[in-house]
Design an enzyme around this catalytic site. Structure first.
Site, short mmCIF file in Angstrom:
data_model
loop_
_atom_site.label_atom_id
_atom_site.label_comp_id
_atom_site.label_asym_id
_atom_site.label_seq_id
_atom_site.Cartn_x
_atom_site.Cartn_y
_atom_site.Cartn_z
N ASP A 70 1.06 -1.25 -0.12
CA ASP A 70 -0.18 -0.04 -0.08
C ASP A 70 0.94 1.21 -0.12
OD1 ASP A 70 -2.25 -1.80 0.17
OD2 ASP A 70 -2.82 -1.40 2.23
N GLU A 87 -13.42 -3.59 -2.45
CA GLU A 87 -13.36 -3.73 -1.09
C GLU A 87 -14.49 -4.05 -0.49
OE1 GLU A 87 -12.29 0.49 -0.96
OE2 GLU A 87 -10.22 -0.01 -1.79
#
Lengths: 217, 269
Positions: free
Chosen positions: B26, B145
């Site tokens: 990330d 997500e």
């Protein structure tokens, strides 16, 4: 190894990975989008990105179709990758029928998942598109050196495949959905792979190096 | 279990896909970060160095997820990708901040081998159609997500790195994406992300069962045992590992040995 290698750019997607791989093995990549860009290059890579009809149309429009045919006729070593291999077949049925360069016997068609959607006792299935690493079996039926690569793993990423290929042209295949998938083809000084050597780690770089050292039959 | 040897032309063949082990990094700005449940972001290092390390260790793919790109409407990770693509020769995926065909061109031109979309795709599924036509489906990933509903029975797709609710059911959404012709689905359990509580096998199985394109599962993987269990029970094509790799709880070579020992085909390096 300081050979100038043409990387054909037909306008869609990532040719950077092929560039980077060539630099990593000591070659000098040259971006080629029109025939005059081919001056002074010793070999050609036709990389694989995008859709067949667009790619074929762009190559025609830029005069690159004829230029590539001339390279092949002159015996200049050429490496086609993924769509680059498919463009060398007779035709594709992606969004209607489009003729290819026709160097290889065979057609490019959408992958059929076959009987491999789920196998007994396994938790991993064969899927469409074919994205991932597979072991490739190579055959010593061309002048391209294969001993280093036999049973090694290469990265595939494709929704179309080459069928009805002449066994004389196929020198590598992989198991997919319980059957054989055409993975590597060769004719004269042209070699082509369904997998992406530029994304296949150390063994992929070795494959590119082997291409750079190979001068055809 | 696993490989099913069967003589064809006198050779042994195996009737299954291999499983990919994917490193997830990330990114926020120039830093690799990691949050817990996509929140509370902490700097953990240099994204380029991490990618090179995992490549050397034999990971099958690198995935960069720009956690703020959608929120600020900035471009994607062009500079990081340009630099890293010179040194790693495995697929490099980029998720975050791709909202148009032009953004996609920029990402591919910088050296991304595949691109992932979440928020922009939820806003405008037609964008996926245009990307598939332009680049071919195999390089287009939909990033989902997934947040479990309070009664635990369904999952909702969130946008903007888990910050915004959409009311979209994950199962219906991935089936729609498959019908558009995209190449892969990356599903992240928002509930497990960064928690090291173990992967959400029910979520992974639900998505892998709903569609036949490859599914990559991300969120909560804590160790090799957990990854092997998930791979065996869910039908996913890839196990995506973030925090457990960053903290050294999973060693890629050991994980692959365990997967192979459990009859799952992996590329051993």
């Amino acid at each position: 190894m300081t050979s100038r290698v043409a990387v054909v750019d037909y306008g869609v997607g990532n040719i950077r990975s092929v560039f980077n791989a060539l630099i990593a093995v000591g070659a000098t990549p040259v971006r080629v989008s029109k025939p005059s860009d081919l001056d002074g290059v010793s070999r050609v890579i036709l990389p694989g990105v995008g859709a067949f009809p667009t790619a074929a149309a762009n190559l025609q429009a830029a005069g690159m179709h004829d230029a590539l045919c001339a390279c092949l006729k002159a015996g200049m070593p050429l490496l086609g990758i993924c769509l680059g291999m498919q463009l060398l077949t007779e035709s594709s049925n992606e969004f209607g029928s489009t003729p290819g360069i026709g160097l290889f016997t065979g057609q490019t068609v959408r992958i059929a998942a076959g009987n491999g959607s789920s196998s007994p006792g396994s938790s991993v299935r064969d899927m469409v598109p074919n994205v991932g690493w597979r072991a490739v079996d190579f055959y010593d039926n061309s002048s391209f050196p294969v001993s280093e690569f036999n049973h090694q793993w290469f990265y595939f990423s494709h929704s179309f495949e080459v069928v009805n290929a002449s066994t004389a042209n196929v020198f590598g295949d992989a198991v997919y959905a319980g059957r054989r998938l055409t993975a590597a083809m060769c004719h004269g000084a042209a070699v082509a792979t369904q997998f992406h050597p530029e994304m296949s780690g150390t063994i992929g770089l070795a494959f590119i190096r082997a291409f750079l050292e190979w001068n055809g039959p | 279990m696993g490989t099913a040897p069967c003589g064809v032309d006198g050779r042994f063949v195996e009737f299954m896909n291999s499983l990919r082990v994917i490193a997830r990094i990330d990114v926020k700005g120039a830093n690799a970060i990691k949050g817990i449940q996509m929140d509370g972001l902490r700097v953990i290092g240099d994204p380029k160095t991490l990618a090179r390390e995992y490549y050397e260790e034999g990971v099958d793919e690198i995935l960069y997820v720009d956690v703020v790109a959608s929120l600020y409407g900035r471009g994607c990770l062009v500079e990081i990708v340009e630099a890293v693509a010179q040194d790693i020769f495995i697929p490099l995926g980029v998720v975050g901040g791709i909202g148009s065909v032009d953004d996609a061109y920029r990402a591919f031109r910088s050296g991304a081998d595949k691109i992932g979309l979440n928020s922009a795709a939820l806003r405008d599924p037609e964008l996926l159609t245009r990307l598939v036509q332009e680049f071919g489906g195999q390089s287009i990933v939909v990033s989902v997500e997934a947040k479990r509903s309070s009664d635990g029975s369904v999952w909702e797709a969130l946008s903007l790195s888990g910050r915004e609710r959409t009311g979209v059911d994950v199962r219906e959404w991935v089936m729609l994406c498959e019908s558009i012709g995209i190449g892969e689905v990356l599903v992240t359990s928002v509930d497990r992300d960064g928690t090291l509580r173990g992967g959400d096998a029910e979520l992974a199985h639900m998505v892998a069962d709903a569609i036949s394109v490859p599914v990559l599962y991300s969120g909560g993987i804590k160790n090799s045992e957990d990854a092997v269990g998930l791979a065996r029970s869910t039908g996913v094509a890839g196990i995506v590992i973030g925090r457990a790799l960053h903290e050294g709880l999973v060693c890629i070579a050991d994980l692959k040995e365990s997967l192979a020992a459990n009859g799952i085909m992996v590329r051993l390096v």
